[in-house]
Design a protein around this motif. Structure first.
Motif, PDB file in Angstrom:
ATOM      1  N   THR A  24       2.645  -8.652  19.644  1.00 28.97           N
ATOM      2  CA  THR A  24       1.637  -7.606  19.481  1.00 28.97           C
ATOM      3  C   THR A  24       1.434  -6.875  20.803  1.00 28.97           C
ATOM      4  O   THR A  24       1.360  -5.642  20.842  1.00 28.97           O
ATOM      5  CB  THR A  24       0.304  -8.210  18.995  1.00 28.97           C
ATOM      6  N   PHE A  25       1.335  -7.645  21.877  1.00 29.36           N
ATOM      7  CA  PHE A  25       1.177  -7.064  23.211  1.00 29.36           C
ATOM      8  C   PHE A  25       2.332  -6.114  23.524  1.00 29.36           C
ATOM      9  O   PHE A  25       2.114  -4.985  23.967  1.00 29.36           O
ATOM     10  CB  PHE A  25       1.101  -8.187  24.258  1.00 29.36           C
ATOM     11  N   TYR A  26       3.559  -6.559  23.277  1.00 28.96           N
ATOM     12  CA  TYR A  26       4.721  -5.722  23.576  1.00 28.96           C
ATOM     13  C   TYR A  26       4.688  -4.436  22.758  1.00 28.96           C
ATOM     14  O   TYR A  26       4.981  -3.354  23.253  1.00 28.96           O
ATOM     15  CB  TYR A  26       6.034  -6.474  23.331  1.00 28.96           C
ATOM     16  N   LYS A  27       4.319  -4.573  21.505  1.00 23.48           N
ATOM     17  CA  LYS A  27       4.282  -3.414  20.616  1.00 23.48           C
ATOM     18  C   LYS A  27       3.184  -2.442  21.059  1.00 23.48           C
ATOM     19  O   LYS A  27       3.410  -1.234  21.137  1.00 23.48           O
ATOM     20  CB  LYS A  27       4.029  -3.869  19.175  1.00 23.48           C
ATOM     21  N   GLU A  28       1.975  -2.961  21.353  1.00 25.00           N
ATOM     22  CA  GLU A  28       0.850  -2.101  21.710  1.00 25.00           C
ATOM     23  C   GLU A  28       1.043  -1.401  23.046  1.00 25.00           C
ATOM     24  O   GLU A  28       0.577  -0.284  23.231  1.00 25.00           O
ATOM     25  CB  GLU A  28      -0.452  -2.911  21.741  1.00 25.00           C
ATOM     26  N   THR A  29       1.714  -2.060  23.966  1.00 28.12           N
ATOM     27  CA  THR A  29       1.904  -1.464  25.301  1.00 28.12           C
ATOM     28  C   THR A  29       3.231  -0.728  25.428  1.00 28.12           C
ATOM     29  O   THR A  29       3.440  -0.002  26.390  1.00 28.12           O
ATOM     30  CB  THR A  29       1.838  -2.554  26.396  1.00 28.12           C
ATOM     31  N   LYS A  49       2.983   0.756  34.199  1.00 29.99           N
ATOM     32  CA  LYS A  49       2.861  -0.293  33.176  1.00 29.99           C
ATOM     33  C   LYS A  49       1.478  -0.937  33.233  1.00 29.99           C
ATOM     34  O   LYS A  49       0.870  -1.209  32.199  1.00 29.99           O
ATOM     35  CB  LYS A  49       3.955  -1.342  33.338  1.00 29.99           C
ATOM     36  N   LYS A  52      -0.959   1.369  31.605  1.00 37.58           N
ATOM     37  CA  LYS A  52      -0.819   1.314  30.145  1.00 37.58           C
ATOM     38  C   LYS A  52      -1.533   0.075  29.587  1.00 37.58           C
ATOM     39  O   LYS A  52      -2.246   0.155  28.590  1.00 37.58           O
ATOM     40  CB  LYS A  52       0.672   1.298  29.763  1.00 37.58           C
ATOM     41  N   ILE A  53      -1.358  -1.064  30.246  1.00 31.68           N
ATOM     42  CA  ILE A  53      -2.011  -2.307  29.807  1.00 31.68           C
ATOM     43  C   ILE A  53      -3.527  -2.145  29.856  1.00 31.68           C
ATOM     44  O   ILE A  53      -4.240  -2.524  28.918  1.00 31.68           O
ATOM     45  CB  ILE A  53      -1.548  -3.498  30.674  1.00 31.68           C
ATOM     46  N   THR A  55      -5.195   0.574  29.648  1.00 30.11           N
ATOM     47  CA  THR A  55      -5.613   1.517  28.605  1.00 30.11           C
ATOM     48  C   THR A  55      -5.717   0.812  27.255  1.00 30.11           C
ATOM     49  O   THR A  55      -6.678   1.012  26.510  1.00 30.11           O
ATOM     50  CB  THR A  55      -4.604   2.684  28.499  1.00 30.11           C
ATOM     51  N   VAL A  56      -4.743  -0.036  26.975  1.00 29.18           N
ATOM     52  CA  VAL A  56      -4.735  -0.750  25.691  1.00 29.18           C
ATOM     53  C   VAL A  56      -5.781  -1.860  25.661  1.00 29.18           C
ATOM     54  O   VAL A  56      -6.410  -2.107  24.627  1.00 29.18           O
ATOM     55  CB  VAL A  56      -3.322  -1.323  25.403  1.00 29.18           C
ATOM     56  N   TYR A  57      -5.996  -2.506  26.805  1.00 31.03           N
ATOM     57  CA  TYR A  57      -6.943  -3.624  26.893  1.00 31.03           C
ATOM     58  C   TYR A  57      -7.992  -3.314  27.974  1.00 31.03           C
ATOM     59  O   TYR A  57      -7.952  -3.869  29.072  1.00 31.03           O
ATOM     60  CB  TYR A  57      -6.218  -4.935  27.211  1.00 31.03           C
TER      61      TYR A  57
END
Length: 153
Positions: A24-29, A49, A52-53, A55-57
């Motif tokens: 899930t982490f790989y897909k979301e980021t 990177k 991006k992380i 932003t997602v979390y």
């Protein structure tokens, strides 16, 4: 426990604590799992990177978590997220209660509306009967008047 040496390893701690699957982490980021395996696990994570992380979390930016993520100093604090989840659950419960209340009010309104419709129907039926009774009474009175005119002459 040994001190975690890399940002990538601390990301895995975060994912484990949050019960987030690595896929899930790989897909979301949008990151590749190969960046987090073997020798690559020990390599630096680029700024893009990391951005991006975060932003997602976004919880990784709060309560000193960013310092923990980058330097390893301090602790991962996800209490605010859990508090927010509690508030969200309370909001859901309130929304559920409000929905139940609205459904109950609608049911009462619907019952009253049906009751009013029934009463209006009965009133209309009584008005028809009343109109028929008046018409019959007028006819009978006419007939009586006609008969009395014949007797009086």
């Amino acid at each position: 426990m040994d001190k975690i040496q890399t940002i990538k390893e601390r990301i895995f701690i975060f994912l484990d604590k949050e019960d987030i699957k690595r896929t899930t982490f790989y897909k979301e980021t949008g990151m590749s799992s190969s960046n987090f395996k073997g020798v690559a696990l020990k390599s630096d994570l680029g700024v893009e990177k990391l951005a991006k992380i975060l932003t997602v979390y976004p919880e990784l930016k709060e309560h000193g978590n960013l310092n923990w993520l980058i330097t390893g100093n301090g602790n991962l604090d996800l209490s605010q997220k859990k508090d927010q989840q509690t508030v969200d659950l309370q909001d859901e419960n309130n929304s559920e209660k409000l929905g139940d209340l609205l459904a109950n009010m609608y049911a009462q309104y619907d019952t009253v509306d049906k009751g009013l419709s029934f009463i209006q129907k009965k009133i209309a039926e009584l008005e028809k009967k009343y109109d028929k009774a008046i018409a019959k009474q007028n006819k009978d009175l006419e007939e009586i008047l006609t008969q009395t005119k014949g007797v009086v002459k």
